[in-house]
Design a protein around this motif. Structure first.
Motif, PDB file in Angstrom:
ATOM      1  N   ILE A  25       8.582  14.092  13.376  1.00  0.00           N
ATOM      2  CA  ILE A  25       8.698  12.717  13.880  1.00  0.00           C
ATOM      3  C   ILE A  25       7.323  12.165  14.218  1.00  0.00           C
ATOM      4  CG2 ILE A  25       9.472  11.319  15.848  1.00  0.00           C
ATOM      5  CD1 ILE A  25      11.738  11.790  13.974  1.00  0.00           C
ATOM      6  N   SER A  26       6.508  12.964  14.874  1.00  0.00           N
ATOM      7  CA  SER A  26       5.152  12.534  15.230  1.00  0.00           C
ATOM      8  C   SER A  26       4.350  12.174  13.987  1.00  0.00           C
ATOM      9  CB  SER A  26       4.448  13.645  16.017  1.00  0.00           C
ATOM     10  OG  SER A  26       3.117  13.272  16.313  1.00  0.00           O
ATOM     11  N   ARG A  27       4.477  12.970  12.940  1.00  0.00           N
ATOM     12  CA  ARG A  27       3.751  12.685  11.699  1.00  0.00           C
ATOM     13  C   ARG A  27       4.234  11.384  11.056  1.00  0.00           C
ATOM     14  NH1 ARG A  27       3.668  18.640   8.734  1.00  0.00           N
ATOM     15  NH2 ARG A  27       1.907  19.515   9.896  1.00  0.00           N
ATOM     16  N   LEU A  28       5.554  11.195  11.067  1.00  0.00           N
ATOM     17  CA  LEU A  28       6.090   9.947  10.516  1.00  0.00           C
ATOM     18  C   LEU A  28       5.600   8.740  11.296  1.00  0.00           C
ATOM     19  CD1 LEU A  28       9.840  10.507   9.513  1.00  0.00           C
ATOM     20  CD2 LEU A  28       7.959   9.746   8.056  1.00  0.00           C
ATOM     21  N   ARG A  29       5.587   8.863  12.608  1.00  0.00           N
ATOM     22  CA  ARG A  29       5.121   7.751  13.437  1.00  0.00           C
ATOM     23  C   ARG A  29       3.679   7.384  13.118  1.00  0.00           C
ATOM     24  NH1 ARG A  29       7.787   9.844  19.154  1.00  0.00           N
ATOM     25  NH2 ARG A  29       9.708   8.586  19.049  1.00  0.00           N
ATOM     26  N   ALA A  78       0.846  -1.186   0.000  1.00  0.00           N
ATOM     27  CA  ALA A  78       0.000   0.000   0.000  1.00  0.00           C
ATOM     28  C   ALA A  78       0.886   1.243   0.000  1.00  0.00           C
ATOM     29  CB  ALA A  78      -0.911   0.010   1.225  1.00  0.00           C
ATOM     30  N   LEU A  79       0.543   2.215  -0.820  1.00  0.00           N
ATOM     31  CA  LEU A  79       1.324   3.444  -0.943  1.00  0.00           C
ATOM     32  C   LEU A  79       0.958   4.423   0.160  1.00  0.00           C
ATOM     33  CD1 LEU A  79       3.324   5.131  -2.643  1.00  0.00           C
ATOM     34  CD2 LEU A  79       1.332   5.969  -3.950  1.00  0.00           C
ATOM     35  N   THR A  80       1.977   4.974   0.828  1.00  0.00           N
ATOM     36  CA  THR A  80       1.788   5.978   1.866  1.00  0.00           C
ATOM     37  C   THR A  80       2.400   7.292   1.394  1.00  0.00           C
ATOM     38  OG1 THR A  80       1.843   4.357   3.662  1.00  0.00           O
ATOM     39  CG2 THR A  80       2.323   6.647   4.244  1.00  0.00           C
ATOM     40  N   THR A  81       1.605   8.346   1.398  1.00  0.00           N
ATOM     41  CA  THR A  81       2.063   9.648   0.917  1.00  0.00           C
ATOM     42  C   THR A  81       2.900  10.359   1.973  1.00  0.00           C
ATOM     43  OG1 THR A  81       0.076   9.872  -0.447  1.00  0.00           O
ATOM     44  CG2 THR A  81       1.333  11.871  -0.010  1.00  0.00           C
ATOM     45  N   LEU A  82       4.014  10.934   1.557  1.00  0.00           N
ATOM     46  CA  LEU A  82       4.878  11.701   2.447  1.00  0.00           C
ATOM     47  C   LEU A  82       5.007  13.134   1.947  1.00  0.00           C
ATOM     48  CD1 LEU A  82       7.872   9.203   2.881  1.00  0.00           C
ATOM     49  CD2 LEU A  82       6.032   9.623   4.527  1.00  0.00           C
ATOM     50  N   THR A  83       5.033  14.073   2.866  1.00  0.00           N
ATOM     51  CA  THR A  83       5.357  15.450   2.499  1.00  0.00           C
ATOM     52  C   THR A  83       6.860  15.538   2.219  1.00  0.00           C
ATOM     53  OG1 THR A  83       5.847  16.163   4.759  1.00  0.00           O
ATOM     54  CG2 THR A  83       3.536  16.281   4.041  1.00  0.00           C
ATOM     55  N   GLY A  84       7.296  16.664   1.663  1.00  0.00           N
ATOM     56  CA  GLY A  84       8.718  16.829   1.390  1.00  0.00           C
ATOM     57  C   GLY A  84       9.558  16.745   2.648  1.00  0.00           C
ATOM     58  N   GLY A  85       9.078  17.385   3.718  1.00  0.00           N
ATOM     59  CA  GLY A  85       9.811  17.353   4.976  1.00  0.00           C
ATOM     60  C   GLY A  85       9.852  15.969   5.591  1.00  0.00           C
TER      61      GLY A  85
END
Length: 244
Positions: A205-209, A157-164
């Motif tokens: 970090i919180s967003r990545l988690r 499944a594809l997970t979208t990431l922001t640039g940061g």
């Protein structure tokens, strides 16, 4: 890679030294052994070593001190061995600069797999950045393709990431199992993509988690180190994307 790699096993237990020398030698590595730090340094001065397997508990200078001193003078890959399995011991070892950590007793085949992974990662990360821009980082069932910037789960499944988020994740993946301070993470992420963060590292970090952890409130992949920063706690395998 194994044909040209010279491993150094540093352990005061002769049985372990002999066992690993035979086993790793059977898998194509050249192997030297040392019983303490003094002998380790002598071999390092005389030979071109590709990776050190270093026991934590040694007579004289212990493995942590030797690892810290070694890391201060080189980027030579280090895998630490210890009879202690406590999380704090593992974190301290990684803080000293070890690339991986394995608790005794262990299966030699697991050590072999870790050696191959660390050497492969070290080989790719020592190449120019355009190689890394075409790499796939595999970790804990996830894969990040830096050529397409796609993060996929074990279920594809594809997970979208922001640039940061992408820049921060790459920084963590390039330094797995190493404690990185907030300033180091900021420098690494900005240095790679020149993306200034509009929010703190803690928020990123919180967003990545929330995107990669099973339970973001109890993270097991990206861990907080009190007074230190953050560590990506899982091993990372690095492959060139054209080999996938």
């Amino acid at each position: 890679m194994t044909e040209m790699t010279h491993l150094l096993i540093v352990d005061d237990d002769r049985d372990i030294r002999d066992l690993l020398a035979r086993f790793l030698g059977q898998h194509g590595y050249r192997v030297s052994v040392a019983a303490d730090g003094r002998e380790m340094l002598r071999i390092l001065d005389q030979s071109r070593i590709g990776l050190v397997v270093l026991d934590l508990m040694l007579p004289g200078e212990d493995g942590l001190t030797l690892c810290r001193n070694l890391r201060a003078r080189s980027d030579l890959p280090v895998i630490m061995l210890t009879a202690m399995g406590e999380e704090t011991d593992r974190i301290v070892g990684l803080e000293m600069g070890a690339d991986d950590y394995l608790a005794k007793p262990f299966n030699p085949r697991e050590l072999l797999a870790r050696i191959k992974a660390v050497l492969r990662r070290s080989h790719l990360l020592s190449h120019p950045s355009d190689i890394i821009d075409k790499a796939v980082f595999a970790f804990a069932g996830w894969s990040l393709n830096t050529a397409t910037r796609e993060l996929r789960s074990a279920e594809d499944a594809l997970t979208t990431l922001t640039g940061g988020e992408y820049a921060l994740l790459v920084a963590l993946l390039k330094h797995p199992q190493h404690v990185l301070s907030r300033d180091q993470l900021l420098d690494l992420a900005r240095g790679r993509d020149a993306i200034p963060f509009d929010r703190s590292i803690d928020v990123q970090i919180s967003r990545l988690r929330h995107k990669i952890e099973v339970d973001p409130s109890e993270p097991v992949l990206i861990k907080t180190v009190r007074g230190g920063g953050y560590v990506l706690s899982t091993p990372v395998d690095v492959l060139e994307s054209n080999s996938i």
